[in-house]
Design an enzyme around this catalytic site. Structure first.
Site, PDB file in Angstrom:
ATOM      1  N   GLU A  31     -43.167  -2.448 -52.293  1.00 52.46           N
ATOM      2  CA  GLU A  31     -43.350  -3.906 -52.370  1.00 52.46           C
ATOM      3  C   GLU A  31     -44.566  -4.284 -51.545  1.00 52.46           C
ATOM      4  OE1 GLU A  31     -42.044  -6.784 -53.866  1.00 52.46           O
ATOM      5  OE2 GLU A  31     -43.693  -7.623 -52.687  1.00 52.46           O
ATOM      6  N   HIS A  49     -29.137 -19.196 -67.365  1.00 54.23           N
ATOM      7  CA  HIS A  49     -29.223 -19.866 -68.667  1.00 54.23           C
ATOM      8  C   HIS A  49     -28.134 -19.383 -69.612  1.00 54.23           C
ATOM      9  CE1 HIS A  49     -32.945 -22.015 -67.906  1.00 54.23           C
ATOM     10  NE2 HIS A  49     -33.395 -20.937 -67.283  1.00 54.23           N
TER      11      HIS A  49
END
Lengths: 481, 434
Positions: A31, A49
């Site tokens: 990262e 969603h």
């Protein structure tokens, strides 16, 4: 030599690591930022969603539905705040309600459960009293939910860390080349080699893909600006309120967050700069104007902060998942824009299964679905709070006044498996500094705790790693010990 | 549940003065709850002088001023708890607090004095666009870092907002060796005291840019630059007037907000203009026995007035306790009613007109005020050579010339008690042109 290297510790990379933690293998996550959840994963709507928006047959549709089905149990297991509040897509002119019908049909085709078009005004207003007076009809999606995006990202990464996944932060991948039996990655922290690579690099995923494949992809950062309102305002609406979507996405929504704030946004503007997370006056004005269109009387005076995130929009308008034909062993999770947060667990789980099969990794008998998680004082009963403080008085010392976060919670966040290193790291883990004063009172005290726990001086404490030091000099050095 | 006569939430200047006054009225069972490590509140980080000119007729620093009251609290033996955070209060005057020694605790008060003070408005509340790097501080946070922790937040500074803390910090940062490039103020006038503009900016040649605001913030990790632009009468930036200042620090002094999250929980009536509770001339809220004073009630300019107001609240709370106080019934909910003592007329609202933004108190029991009524207020604009006028019904009972009145300074009028009667219908405070 690693079995798998995951590029990116956002929610997709963390989900892949979490998926792979079910198997025995040598896995690491690279990262470039100082912490998990530093890019798109920290600046989005936090919506799970329902899945009525994606075009049937697309990868977005598939992973959205899978992710949405997984999320509730996953959040329970991982102690991640989640509320199934449902969603309403509002349409203010019955003549345009074919848009709702199209969404409804897409949702049915995608397998979304419980969808319903509501045209009865009384029922609509019973469901959502503060919906705009102009609202004529709405698509109701009861399976839509909200989740804490930081905690979801962190929880999956923590589970992987517990199973031995190595995390290398501040480690930027610069080059990738294929080698015998895998890939060689040159990074800002030296060379890494791996049999498999998972490309979960968010807005940079096309860079890495294009280093190994001739079938080029292209990602455009699509900026979304948001305004966040104070705690308590979340009850202004009971559901996530959308307008009808357009070609740039789902438009500005109004939603309660998992922590009871009200969130307005996002805009959608394609930009060049992949680090371009600055907000703009026009963007914030649009957030206010558009949200006022479908919800009335938004208490805009209670805005506590605004921010922007970048969606990784791929030219093909769909997720790119799996290994390119000409780059076996390089597993793309690219073009992950909305519904990326919802889809992440499904994408990660599938990636792990495909890779484990290819590498013949054995199952990990030590893997646990359950995360111990952190103590959150404000979520306990009075009796539990009393008991906790009696055992450990650090929980009785409130550091963040706006969110009621104690020294004990901040200390835990600094000592946890993937401990916080900066003010923002503490904020995402504990909510200290996330409230109405935006760290005005608590940041000097959180800095003290970071310095104490990490054994550094306060001058070395950063807001978010790198060169983001909070204080630049010491005064009255002569009087210091 | 432990019970107290008076519980005071906050041990800053308001809480301290209220405690002393209540004690002097003979109330013994008092408890001050303070969240910080010591009494004194924000005064502890205000190491500049200029405090106490009215109260003590001498110029003290913030800690010295607080010290005078802290000494009295200690001499009078008034109990207080430090590191103690009040989490809830309710309309029945039950207080839930937490600290390391007692854990979670609930106590019952006969009377409650709200003295929580205020907080600074943050960048987010203004929706200033741009990046969110390190190096953006509210002026008060920077003040704490410099004055209490001994750290310099930055070396090249732009300040947005000309509130008093911003002005004070412009001087303070300069004295610590930082370069303050400019102070930008959105309004065409400063929000701070005139004396602070002279002593903190003019004396150090720091430019004050009126009608200016921040339009861009650059820097991904640490702040790199801030772009200021002039604003028009609509307070929107005027294109072409942008100027970029390279800097590592942006301080914000863009307003103070009373900290009334606890008050709101009770359902008491709030004033949207001050963001504080609505109180009568006794500084009582509409929930009987709950009083408010200091910056939690309305933001003051000088701490001397906070002490004076808080002293009155403490005294009135003591009298309330000595009266046969009645608790609101178990099931009672908002809206509440202001207490009406026997023989007292119902409270009437003070009407504000012509540039007066609000008054504290907002209501008066016109018969019989036991004492002259002090009315404090702020104006919404700069007024020169105007008059402050007070009307009782149609009759103008007071007209005082003011050379200048500005939003940054609090105004006070005193209405003599004998001018108010039970027949009084309205009291009006207004600004009149010459």
């Amino acid at each position: 030599m690693f079995d798998v290297i995951i590029i990116g510790a956002g929610v997709t990379g963390a989900a892949a690591a979490w998926g792979l933690a079910r198997f025995q293998g040598k896995v690491c996550v690279l990262e470039k930022a100082e912490d998990v959840c530093c890019g798109t994963s920290k600046a989005n709507s936090g919506i799970v969603h329902a899945g009525f928006d994606a075009i049937p047959g697309t990868r977005k549709a598939y992973y959205n539905i899978e992710g949405s089905r997984m999320m509730e149990q996953l959040c329970k297991n991982l102690k991640v705040p989640y509320q199934r509040c449902g969603a309403l897509v509002v349409c203010d002119d019955l003549n345009f309600s074919q848009g709702l019908e199209e969404l409804y049909q897409k949702g049915i085709a995608n397998g979304v459960e419980g969808l319903e078009i509501i045209t009865d005004q009384k029922r609509l207003r019973e469901l959502e009293p503060n919906i705009s007076p102009g609202a004529a009809a709405a698509l109701y999606a009861p399976t839509s939910a909200v989740v804490c995006p930081f905690e979801l990202n962190l929880a999956m990464a923590e589970q992987a860390k517990q199973q031995g996944t190595e995390f290398y932060f501040n480690t930027e991948v610069q080059e990738i080349e294929a080698m015998e039996g895998g890939y060689r990655l040159e990074t800002s922290r030296g060379r890494f080699e791996s049999r498999y690579v998972v490309n979960a690099a968010g807005v940079y995923a096309d860079y890495f893909h294009n280093m190994v494949s001739e079938k080029k992809i292209h990602i455009t950062p699509r900026k979304g600006e948001y305004c966040l309102l104070d705690k308590g305002t979340g009850s202004h609406v009971f559901h996530t309120i959308f307008a009808l979507p357009d070609k740039m996405g789902k438009g500005v929504l109004v939603t309660p967050t998992a922590h009871g704030n009200l969130l307005l946004g996002p805009t959608a503007t394609d930009i060049e700069n992949r680090e371009g997370v600055g907000t703009t006056a026009e963007g914030l004005e649009k957030v206010m104007a558009d949200s006022a269109h479908h919800v009335r009387d938004i208490p805009v005076r209670q805005v506590i902060t605004s921010f922007a995130g970048l969606r990784a929009h791929e030219d093909g308008d769909d997720f790119i998942i799996g290994e390119p034909k000409d780059a076996p062993g390089f597993y793309d999770c690219a073009g992950i824009e909305s519904p990326g947060l919802t889809s992440a667990p499904a994408i990660g789980k599938e990636a792990a299964e495909v890779i484990a099969k290819a590498l013949c990794l054995k199952e990990n008998p030590d893997f646990s679905e359950l995360r111990k998680g952190q103590v959150h004082l404000s979520e306990l009963t009075l009796e539990e709070q009393r008991e906790l403080i009696r055992k450990d008085p650090a929980y009785g010392n409130i550091i963040c006044r706006c969110e009621t976060i104690s020294e004990g919670e901040i200390r835990d966040a600094l000592r946890s498996p993937l401990g916080a290193k900066s003010l923002d790291g503490v904020k995402r883990r504990t909510r200290a500094g996330m409230g109405r004063c935006q760290g005005g009172f608590c940041s000097p005290r959180v800095m003290e705790l970071i310095a104490r726990e990490r054994g550094i001086s306060q001058e070395e404490v950063t807001k978010a790693g790198g060169n983001s030091k909070v204080i630049l000099a010491v005064t009255k050095e002569g009087t210091r010990e | 549940m432990k019970t107290y006569d008076i519980v005071i939430v906050g041990g800053g200047p308001a809480g301290l003065a209220a405690a002393v006054a209540a004690k002097e009225q003979g109330i013994d069972k008092i408890l001050i709850l303070e969240r910080d490590a010591e009494l004194g509140g924000i005064l502890n980080q205000c190491i500049h002088n200029g405090f106490g000119l009215h109260t003590f007729q001498e110029e003290l620093t913030g800690p010295e001023y607080a010290g005078r009251f802290i000494d009295q609290v200690k001499e009078l033996g008034i109990p207080y708890l430090l590191h103690t955070m009040v989490l809830h209060i309710d309309h029945r005057k039950r207080v839930t607090y937490v600290n390391q020694q007692d854990g979670m605790c609930q106590i019952q008060a006969k009377s409650l004095i709200l003295a929580m003070g205020c907080r600074e408005r943050s960048r987010g509340a203004l929706n200033i666009p741009g990046y969110r790097p390190a190096g953006i501080f509210s002026a008060g946070t920077a003040q704490r870092l410099v004055n209490m922790e001994g750290y310099l937040p930055g070396k090249k500074v732009v300040i947005l907002g000309s509130g008093d803390i911003g002005l004070i910090m412009a001087r303070r940062m300069t004295l610590e060796g930082a370069q303050v490039e400019a102070v930008a103020e959105l309004m065409p006038y400063s929000g701070g005291l005139k004396r602070n503009i002279v002593q903190c900016l003019d004396d150090f040649q720091i430019p004050l840019l009126l009608s200016h605001t921040v339009v861009r913030i650059e820097g991904k990790e640490r702040l790199r630059s801030v772009t200021l632009a002039q604003v028009g009468q609509d307070r929107k930036p005027i294109p072409g007037t942008e100027r970029t200042y390279e800097c590592d620090t942006l301080l914000l002094s863009v307003g103070l907000v009373p900290e009334n999250e606890l008050s709101r929980e009770t359902g008491m009536k709030m004033n949207p203009v001050t963001a504080g509770p609505v109180v009568d001339e006794k500084l009582s809220t509409d929930i009987r026995g709950i009083f408010a004073c200091g910056n939690v009630l309305h933001v003051h300019d000088l701490v001397d007035y906070v002490s004076e107001e808080a002293g009155a609240a403490g005294k009135n709370a003591a009298e309330y306790v000595k009266r046969d106080h009645d608790q609101p019934e178990e099931g009672k909910t908002a809206p509440y009613e202001f207490e009406q003592e026997p023989g007292e007329s119902a409270p009437i609202e003070i009407v504000v007109r012509g540039g007066v933004r609000y008054t504290v108190p907002a209501l008066i029991h016109a018969r019989p005020p036991k004492e002259d009524v002090t009315i404090r207020f702020r104006v919404g604009n700069v007024y020169r050579n105007c008059y402050v006028a007070v009307y009782v019904d149609e009759e103008r009972i007071l007209r005082r010339k003011k050379q200048i009145m500005a939003p940054g300074e609090m105004e006070t009028v005193v209405v003599k008690k004998e001018l108010l009667t039970g027949q009084t219908q309205t009291v009006t405070v207004c600004i009149e042109e010459a």
